[in-house]
Scaffold this active site. Structure first.
Site, PDB file in Angstrom:
ATOM      1  N   HIS A   1     -12.047 -10.661  -8.274  1.00  0.00           N
ATOM      2  CA  HIS A   1     -12.522  -9.282  -8.058  1.00  0.00           C
ATOM      3  C   HIS A   1     -12.748  -8.590  -9.391  1.00  0.00           C
ATOM      4  CE1 HIS A   1      -8.200  -8.767  -8.699  1.00  0.00           C
ATOM      5  NE2 HIS A   1      -8.502  -7.561  -9.158  1.00  0.00           N
TER       6      HIS A   1
ATOM      7  N   CYS B   1      -2.472  -0.025  -7.899  1.00  0.00           N
ATOM      8  CA  CYS B   1      -2.870   0.663  -9.126  1.00  0.00           C
ATOM      9  C   CYS B   1      -2.565   2.158  -9.111  1.00  0.00           C
ATOM     10  CB  CYS B   1      -4.327   0.361  -9.436  1.00  0.00           C
ATOM     11  SG  CYS B   1      -4.531  -1.394  -9.840  1.00  0.00           S
TER      12      CYS B   1
ATOM     13  N   ASP C   1     -10.788  -1.494 -13.196  1.00  0.00           N
ATOM     14  CA  ASP C   1     -10.233  -2.838 -13.200  1.00  0.00           C
ATOM     15  C   ASP C   1     -11.372  -3.734 -13.715  1.00  0.00           C
ATOM     16  OD1 ASP C   1      -7.710  -4.003 -12.461  1.00  0.00           O
ATOM     17  OD2 ASP C   1      -8.662  -4.997 -10.747  1.00  0.00           O
TER      18      ASP C   1
ATOM     19  N   LYS D   1      -9.126  -1.907 -17.761  1.00  0.00           N
ATOM     20  CA  LYS D   1      -7.794  -2.541 -17.782  1.00  0.00           C
ATOM     21  C   LYS D   1      -7.866  -3.914 -17.137  1.00  0.00           C
ATOM     22  CE  LYS D   1      -6.504  -0.175 -13.520  1.00  0.00           C
ATOM     23  NZ  LYS D   1      -6.313  -1.364 -12.666  1.00  0.00           N
TER      24      LYS D   1
ATOM     25  N   HIS E   1     -11.840  -7.525 -15.101  1.00  0.00           N
ATOM     26  CA  HIS E   1     -11.260  -8.828 -15.412  1.00  0.00           C
ATOM     27  C   HIS E   1     -12.273  -9.834 -15.952  1.00  0.00           C
ATOM     28  CE1 HIS E   1      -7.708  -7.439 -13.409  1.00  0.00           C
ATOM     29  NE2 HIS E   1      -8.218  -7.453 -12.196  1.00  0.00           N
TER      30      HIS E   1
ATOM     31  N   ASP F   1      -9.792   3.137 -10.128  1.00  0.00           N
ATOM     32  CA  ASP F   1     -10.439   1.919  -9.606  1.00  0.00           C
ATOM     33  C   ASP F   1     -11.330   2.130  -8.375  1.00  0.00           C
ATOM     34  OD1 ASP F   1      -8.801   0.977 -11.591  1.00  0.00           O
ATOM     35  OD2 ASP F   1      -7.718  -0.469 -10.362  1.00  0.00           O
TER      36      ASP F   1
HETATM   37  C1  VGL Z   1      -5.763  -3.516  -7.746  1.00  0.00           C
HETATM   38  C2  VGL Z   1      -5.034  -5.533  -6.964  1.00  0.00           C
HETATM   39  C3  VGL Z   1      -5.597  -6.187  -8.033  1.00  0.00           C
HETATM   40  C4  VGL Z   1      -5.852  -2.042  -7.547  1.00  0.00           C
HETATM   41  C5  VGL Z   1      -6.325  -4.142  -8.841  1.00  0.00           C
HETATM   42  O1  VGL Z   1      -6.798  -1.414  -8.070  1.00  0.00           O
HETATM   43  O2  VGL Z   1      -4.958  -1.486  -6.861  1.00  0.00           O
HETATM   44  N1  VGL Z   1      -5.101  -4.214  -6.821  1.00  0.00           N
HETATM   45  N2  VGL Z   1      -6.237  -5.476  -8.961  1.00  0.00           N
HETATM   46 ZN    ZN Z   2      -7.340  -6.499 -10.452  1.00  0.00          ZN
END
Ligand code: VGL
Ligand code: ZN
Length: 206
Positions: free
Chosen positions: A81, A151, A46, A106, A48, A8
């Protein structure tokens, strides 16, 4: 075979991003240097949908950092995010992507969050990463990226339970730290569960 997993390293987790991880940008030059020491480089993303149910904006009267239940399991609420097709979801322009063999998105389902690069938080669906790595005969995985306490942690713990020899490169991860000691605790928990901790120097010197 050895794989480096970049967790990420996306604009929203970096300076100026929607869920900026403190000092997150500091890891990028280290991650770039490390890549040539591995047989494979994998990136998780990440990714979404706009109505993802981990976003506080989806609930009336709920704040960022509050806990809700999502499909029966505890869920921390985040700012919007890494929304699909936005700049925040893109990898940092400073991150070297030339050596990245494959990207695993993901968190793409509205109703399930996915911290780990291997499985969603309910362990119902897998991303294909396990099969991909085993298909390449990878037995050792090294994890870098964001965030240590979410993550990175869940990716490392799943890697151990899937049978990979697993390392976290401690100077190439940074945490969100909603609580001050969250990253330290996450690293302790990872170590207790069989994740090995090393620094980038241990790799770059070899
Ligand atoms: C993450 C919070 C929400 C991460 C991803 O990459 O650690 N943290 N989504
Ligand atoms: Zn996230």
């Amino acid at each position: 075979m050895r794989a480096l997993i970049l967790v990420d390293i996306q604009n929203d987790f970096l300076q100026g991003g929607a869920l900026a991880v403190p000092d997150g940008d500091d890891i990028i030059p280290i991650v770039n240097q490390l890549q040539r020491y591995f047989d494979f480089v994998i990136a998780t993303q990440d990714y979404h949908p706009p109505n993802h149910q981990s976003f506080a904006s989806q609930y009336s009267g709920k704040k960022i950092g509050e806990l809700v239940e999502l499909d029966g399991i505890p869920q921390v609420l985040w700012p919007d995010h890494c929304v699909q097709s936005t700049a925040g979801a893109e990898f940092s322009a400073d991150l070297d992507l030339d050596k990245v063999d494959k990207i695993f998105p993901k968190g793409t389902d509205d109703w399930i969050d996915s911290y780990s690069g291997f499985f969603d938080n309910e362990h119902k669906k897998d991303t294909g990463l396990d099969e991909y790595l085993k298909g390449k005969e990878v037995d050792q995985v090294f994890i870098v990226g964001l965030a240590t306490d979410y993550c990175v942690k869940y990716t490392a713990l799943d890697a151990v339970s899937l049978g990979f020899d697993t390392w976290v490169i401690t100077d190439a991860v940074k945490g969100v730290n909603l609580q001050d000691d969250a990253s330290a605790k996450a690293l302790e928990e990872m170590e207790a569960k069989g994740v090995k901790l090393i620094t980038s120097q241990d790799i770059l010197q070899n």
